[in-house]
Scaffold this motif. Structure first.
Motif, mmCIF file in Angstrom:
data_model
loop_
_atom_site.group_PDB
_atom_site.id
_atom_site.type_symbol
_atom_site.label_atom_id
_atom_site.label_comp_id
_atom_site.label_asym_id
_atom_site.label_seq_id
_atom_site.Cartn_x
_atom_site.Cartn_y
_atom_site.Cartn_z
ATOM 1 N N HIS A 26 0.826 -1.351 0.666
ATOM 2 C CA HIS A 26 0.383 -0.082 0.060
ATOM 3 C C HIS A 26 1.090 0.713 -0.063
ATOM 4 O O HIS A 26 2.287 1.552 0.231
ATOM 5 C CB HIS A 26 -1.286 0.287 0.898
ATOM 6 N N GLU A 27 0.352 1.610 -0.006
ATOM 7 C CA GLU A 27 1.596 3.343 -0.859
ATOM 8 C C GLU A 27 1.772 3.826 0.538
ATOM 9 O O GLU A 27 3.162 4.229 0.399
ATOM 10 C CB GLU A 27 0.051 4.851 -0.633
ATOM 11 N N PHE A 30 0.642 -2.983 -8.374
ATOM 12 C CA PHE A 30 0.257 -2.817 -7.494
ATOM 13 C C PHE A 30 -1.473 -3.874 -7.923
ATOM 14 O O PHE A 30 -1.420 -4.375 -9.377
ATOM 15 C CB PHE A 30 -0.413 -1.606 -7.193
ATOM 16 N N SER A 81 -5.459 -2.152 -4.014
ATOM 17 C CA SER A 81 -5.965 -0.822 -3.967
ATOM 18 C C SER A 81 -5.873 -0.758 -1.893
ATOM 19 O O SER A 81 -6.006 -0.716 -1.303
ATOM 20 C CB SER A 81 -7.230 -0.517 -4.776
ATOM 21 N N SER A 82 -5.586 1.211 -2.931
ATOM 22 C CA SER A 82 -4.931 1.742 -1.202
ATOM 23 C C SER A 82 -6.430 2.060 -0.511
ATOM 24 O O SER A 82 -7.811 1.851 -1.306
ATOM 25 C CB SER A 82 -4.425 3.026 -1.169
ATOM 26 N N ALA A 133 -1.535 -0.140 -11.468
ATOM 27 C CA ALA A 133 -2.322 -1.007 -11.064
ATOM 28 C C ALA A 133 -2.731 -1.688 -11.731
ATOM 29 O O ALA A 133 -3.414 -1.450 -12.837
ATOM 30 C CB ALA A 133 -3.442 0.447 -10.689
ATOM 31 N N HIS A 138 -7.099 2.680 -6.826
ATOM 32 C CA HIS A 138 -5.505 3.642 -7.451
ATOM 33 C C HIS A 138 -4.830 2.770 -6.441
ATOM 34 O O HIS A 138 -4.933 2.348 -4.758
ATOM 35 C CB HIS A 138 -6.544 4.534 -7.129
ATOM 36 N N TYR A 139 -4.028 2.906 -6.306
ATOM 37 C CA TYR A 139 -2.352 2.911 -5.277
ATOM 38 C C TYR A 139 -2.377 4.565 -4.434
ATOM 39 O O TYR A 139 -1.501 4.172 -4.005
ATOM 40 C CB TYR A 139 -1.166 2.540 -5.888
#
Length: 653
Positions: free
Chosen positions: A345-346, A366, A369-370, A402, A407-408
């Motif tokens: 994750h981010e 990725f 997803s975040s 991704a 979305h990352y």
């Protein structure tokens, strides 16, 4: 096994040579290498008069580089490889073993030509080795004991043997007793209680540890267990240690695993590359031994002073252990970080970027997803944009893709929450970036339909130093309207032409990864024309333009997505429609296609309501204003128009 200094003082256990029988050729990978032992001084070189310019008359300074070109390339960390045709293929352990073996045999054939070539190529034969199974493991152990001079020749070890598999462990015990004529009893004077504490299952771990500690010049370790074998699953006792590591903090040194002992990465003074592939077992990659080993490797990074490259495949980068501090100590030695099929994750990725202050190449694919909760975990409150901006002086290659539907990047506190704000705004500031690979999320944000302005804006979103640009043209799942995909693709091709018109002096290649179906769709003629126009426009500007298939996902290899009945109905309707068009003449079909381009080609199908969004919609304007924080800083007029123009969700979290 007693300690000793091997070739320059590297601490490692001494290989017991008192009871080592002659190695047996033909066992795994080392069978090919051991066949070189037949190259004795009795070999008769070919007469020099048979060749007008014999190769052997060249000086050694020229022969060695020629032979070095035949050294096999180390196997890939990732399992996906791009074919020359632009399609992807899955390269598992078996495929990579065959590729390595073919290259190694070519080098062995050169070594067998004469005595001089044998002397030149002997170190190269051991440069890159593959441990395919338990027999290869024991064979290399024997060879290192009988010929200590080869220890300094080995630079790369690629372990394809499932060291933690119960079948591999049992077969290794049987093979050891058959060759040594003695049962497996590891001995270490530094730990006299070892025989009582350690069961027989450590034979594979102990052999691997002994081998790597005896190699003073080892600079690359690649651990890649084969993908699921129903007969060689994780040993039950090791499974307990794995589950403990996934639930308890700092449990890598438990009695069941004892990772610091069997994988002493810190003791390898010249280790510059560490690569780990997390294999699949019962459709899952989380509760596996390589998954835990990859997390342990991250904890060892501060002590690996010579490590420059870290590659992890199908790992989360330490996300699972929630009690662990998300930050990392400074890692100035890391220059290359590649995370394939990652669930990172981010916040964790930001921690890596902040720690690796000299990072030159960053690759993250990725597959998760975040979430909104990740916003509170960002180190020092910095986002990925901030972290990448701090690497603007060193970063040369950036690849963020991704492969999931999300979305990352986490949502920030910005208002209005416009989709175009949810993107990587730091790309133009990366002044030394030479290669860039992004999907539409990183370039444009979470946009559904691209407009002509987005294509023109592509020129301003790329740095002037860029040489190679790759765009991943993926805008959602297969359930989205194909017409919206074609419309977005049309805007991207228009953006490519804008890049050629305002060409950066250093831009040399533009690659697009596109789904394969547009070339076979109803509008394939228009699609092919636009691609060809973009290619010709790039050619006139001196830019190489190519299209590839969309990058595959490991998730697709792990499990099959459930297919709903509606999907079959849509496919049937599409097939019937295509059959109807096949019955038309070519001229009629082309005319009909041109008539529909202005309507269906750009139709997105966005008229359908989102039930989740409608459920979150404030019932009236007053409720919308009350749902905002007191310090929203937006005028009531702007909020009024935003609510009645159905843009209220841009201001809400």
């Amino acid at each position: 096994m007693s300690p000793s200094a091997v070739d320059g003082g590297t601490p490692s256990p001494e290989l017991d040579t008192t009871s080592v029988p002659p190695p047996q050729a033909g066992h795994g990978v080392l069978g090919v290498v051991l066949s070189s032992s037949k190259l004795t001084s009795t070999s008769t070189p070919a007469p020099a008069t048979q060749l007008r310019y014999p190769l052997v008359q060249l000086p050694t300074e020229l022969l060695y580089p020629i032979a070095a070109h035949l050294v096999p390339e180390p196997p890939l960390t990732t399992r996906f490889a791009l074919r020359s045709t632009g399609t992807w293929e899955f390269r598992d352990v078996a495929h990579q073993w065959v590729d390595w073996l073919a290259s190694h045999r070519n080098l062995l054939s050169l070594a067998m030509t004469c005595r001089r070539m044998t002397a030149i190529t002997s170190p190269l034969l051991y440069h890159t080795l593959v441990l395919r199974d338990h027999k290869s493991l024991i064979t290399l152990y024997q060879r290192l004991a009988r010929r200590p001079e080869i220890r300094g020749w080995i630079k790369s070890i690629n372990c394809f043997a499932n060291l933690a598999g119960h079948l591999t462990i049992n077969n290794a015990l049987e093979e050891w007793e058959q060759r040594m004529k003695l049962p497996w009893r590891p001995k270490d004077p530094r730990r006299p209680d070892l025989d009582d504490l350690v069961p027989d299952r450590i034979i594979t771990f102990e052999l691997f540890r002994t081998i790597v500690l005896c190699l003073p010049s080892l600079c690359d370790i690649h651990i890649a267990f084969p993908d699921p074998d129903p007969t060689d699953f994780l040993d039950d006792r090791l499974r307990e240690g794995v589950m403990q590591c996934l639930t308890v903090t700092d449990s890598y040194n438990s009695d069941d695993l004892c990772l610091p002992r069997y994988f002493p990465f810190q003791m390898l003074q010249h280790l510059s590359s560490l690569r780990i592939y997390c294999h699949r077992e019962d459709g899952d990659r989380e509760a596996t031994f390589p998954r835990v080993l990859s997390d342990y490797a991250i904890t060892c990074l501060p002590d690996l002073k010579s490590l420059k490259t870290l590659e992890l495949c199908c790992s989360s980068g330490g996300n699972m252990n929630l009690l662990q501090d998300i930050t990392l100590p400074p890692l100035p030695q890391i220059e290359n970080l590649r995370l394939y099929g990652s669930h990172i994750h981010e916040p964790r990725l930001v921690a890596f970027c902040l720690a690796c202050i000299n990072l030159q190449n960053l690759l993250v694919h990725f597959e998760a997803s975040s979430t909104d909760e990740d916003r509170d975990e960002l180190p020092e409150g910095k986002t990925l944009n901030d972290a990448l901006t701090g690497l603007s002086k060193t970063l040369r290659t950036l690849e963020l893709v991704a492969l999931s539907d999300g979305h990352y990047l986490t949502r920030g506190m910005e208002r209005p929450r416009k989709p175009e704000n949810h993107r990587l705004t730091c790309i133009p500031q990366l002044e030394n970036l030479e290669s860039l690979t992004l999907d539409y999320r990183g370039v444009f944000g979470t946009l559904g339909i691209l407009e002509e302005d987005d294509g023109e804006r592509l020129c301003q979103l790329l740095p002037a130093s860029l040489k190679h640009f790759t765009m991943i043209c993926e805008w959602g799942t297969a359930k989205d309207w194909k017409q919206s995909y074609l419309a977005n693709l049309d805007m991207i091709l228009y953006g490519v032409q804008c890049l050629c018109a305002n060409r950066s002096p250093r831009l040399s290649t533009i690659f697009l990864q596109i789904h394969s179906w547009p070339a076979k769709s109803r509008f394939h003629r228009r699609f092919n024309r636009e691609v060809e126009m973009a290619r010709q426009r790039c050619a006139r500007a001196g830019i190489l333009f190519k299209t590839y298939d969309i990058m595959p996902r490991y998730q697709d290899e792990d499990e099959m997505d459930e297919v709903e009945e509606d999907d079959f109905e849509d496919e049937d309707e599409a097939e019937v429609m295509e059959d109807e068009f096949d019955d038309l003449d070519e001229e009629d079909e082309l005319e009909l296609e041109e008539e529909d381009e202005a309507s269906e080609y750009y139709f997105s199908g966005d008229d359908e309501l989102d039930p989740e969004r409608e459920a979150r919609r404030p019932p009236n304007f007053d409720a919308f204003v009350q749902s905002l924080p007191e310090d929203h800083g937006v005028s009531l007029d702007e909020l009024f128009y935003a609510y009645h123009e159905d843009r209220w969700d841009e201001y809400l979290f």
